[in-house]
Design a protein around this motif. Structure first.
Motif, PDB file in Angstrom:
ATOM      1  N   ASP A  44     -14.380   2.946   2.612  1.00 31.68           N
ATOM      2  CA  ASP A  44     -13.134   3.674   2.405  1.00 31.68           C
ATOM      3  C   ASP A  44     -11.991   2.790   2.890  1.00 31.68           C
ATOM      4  OD1 ASP A  44     -11.379   5.780   1.865  1.00 31.68           O
ATOM      5  OD2 ASP A  44     -11.629   6.683   3.839  1.00 31.68           O
ATOM      6  N   ASP A 101      -9.388  13.990  -1.522  1.00 29.07           N
ATOM      7  CA  ASP A 101      -9.119  12.708  -0.876  1.00 29.07           C
ATOM      8  C   ASP A 101      -8.652  12.949   0.550  1.00 29.07           C
ATOM      9  OD1 ASP A 101      -9.566  10.189  -1.807  1.00 29.07           O
ATOM     10  OD2 ASP A 101      -7.877  10.223  -3.202  1.00 29.07           O
ATOM     11  N   LYS A 102      -8.864  11.929   1.379  1.00 29.58           N
ATOM     12  CA  LYS A 102      -8.533  12.038   2.794  1.00 29.58           C
ATOM     13  C   LYS A 102      -7.418  11.040   3.103  1.00 29.58           C
ATOM     14  CE  LYS A 102     -11.293  11.252   6.975  1.00 29.58           C
ATOM     15  NZ  LYS A 102     -12.658  10.829   7.339  1.00 29.58           N
ATOM     16  N   TYR A 103      -6.404  11.488   3.831  1.00 29.00           N
ATOM     17  CA  TYR A 103      -5.282  10.606   4.146  1.00 29.00           C
ATOM     18  C   TYR A 103      -4.951  10.623   5.629  1.00 29.00           C
ATOM     19  CZ  TYR A 103      -4.275  10.858  -0.873  1.00 29.00           C
ATOM     20  OH  TYR A 103      -4.352  10.799  -2.227  1.00 29.00           O
ATOM     21  N   HIS A 104      -4.709   9.462   6.184  1.00 24.45           N
ATOM     22  CA  HIS A 104      -4.212   9.355   7.558  1.00 24.45           C
ATOM     23  C   HIS A 104      -2.713   9.103   7.462  1.00 24.45           C
ATOM     24  CE1 HIS A 104      -8.222   9.035   9.468  1.00 24.45           C
ATOM     25  NE2 HIS A 104      -8.543   8.590   8.273  1.00 24.45           N
ATOM     26  N   GLN A 108      -1.294   3.472   5.768  1.00 27.12           N
ATOM     27  CA  GLN A 108      -0.430   4.374   6.530  1.00 27.12           C
ATOM     28  C   GLN A 108       0.957   3.760   6.661  1.00 27.12           C
ATOM     29  OE1 GLN A 108      -0.741   4.903  10.838  1.00 27.12           O
ATOM     30  NE2 GLN A 108      -1.046   7.077  10.487  1.00 27.12           N
ATOM     31  N   GLN A 132      -7.513   3.056   3.908  1.00 29.26           N
ATOM     32  CA  GLN A 132      -6.334   3.905   4.082  1.00 29.26           C
ATOM     33  C   GLN A 132      -5.091   3.026   4.129  1.00 29.26           C
ATOM     34  OE1 GLN A 132      -6.214   7.311   4.530  1.00 29.26           O
ATOM     35  NE2 GLN A 132      -8.424   7.504   4.300  1.00 29.26           N
ATOM     36  N   HIS A 184      -2.510   6.598  -3.116  1.00 27.48           N
ATOM     37  CA  HIS A 184      -2.042   6.572  -1.730  1.00 27.48           C
ATOM     38  C   HIS A 184      -0.717   7.286  -1.665  1.00 27.48           C
ATOM     39  CE1 HIS A 184      -5.125   3.957  -0.170  1.00 27.48           C
ATOM     40  NE2 HIS A 184      -5.019   3.228  -1.258  1.00 27.48           N
TER      41      HIS A 184
END
Ligand code: ZN
Ligand code: ZN
Length: 132
Positions: free
Chosen positions: A115, A59-62, A119, A117, A81
């Motif tokens: 997608d 998984d990709k997280y900002h 933050q 996100q 998340h």
């Protein structure tokens, strides 16, 4: 690049992410990977990461403004998340994802969602104490 080398890089990166058990930036992954594959280029890591994202293995997280973080998924359907403390970098899971309900309304408008996100930035309890 031949497929076998590609597979090896994937396995190394997955092992690093599994061992870390927290989101890692490309720089952190590179710092560890270079011990095992001294000739590895950052561009190769980016390519391998993209392939792993495509396979839903990570998984990709900002989590901060300047860096993207990657974390291994427990399974392909996992949807999580996380937030990270600005100071000690400790990671906390968010209890649920509130975005899906909002997405449904946009999908009805014909928008195709790829997608999303979340933050949230800040300090954990311990670090907040030290900042008083
Ligand atoms: Zn902290
Ligand atoms: Zn979500």
């Amino acid at each position: 690049m031949d497929t076998q080398r590609n597979t090896k890089q994937k396995q190394f990166i997955l092992a690093i992410l599994k061992e870390a058990d927290r989101p890692m930036s490309i720089n952190e992954i590179y710092a560890q990977l270079v011990n095992q594959l001294p000739k590895i280029a950052k561009s190769t890591i980016y390519r391998t990461i993209d392939a792993l994202l495509g396979q839903s293995l990570i998984d990709k997280y900002h989590l901060t403004d300047n860096e993207v973080f990657y974390r291994i998924k427990a399974d392909r359907n996992e949807h999580k998340h996380v937030i990270i403390c600005d100071d000690c970098k400790k990671v906390f899971d968010l209890p649920a994802c509130p975005i899906h309900a909002i997405e449904d309304a946009i999908v009805e408008e014909g928008f195709i969602i790829k997608d999303h996100q979340i933050q949230i930035t800040g300090l954990c309890k311990d670090c907040a104490l030290h900042h008083k």
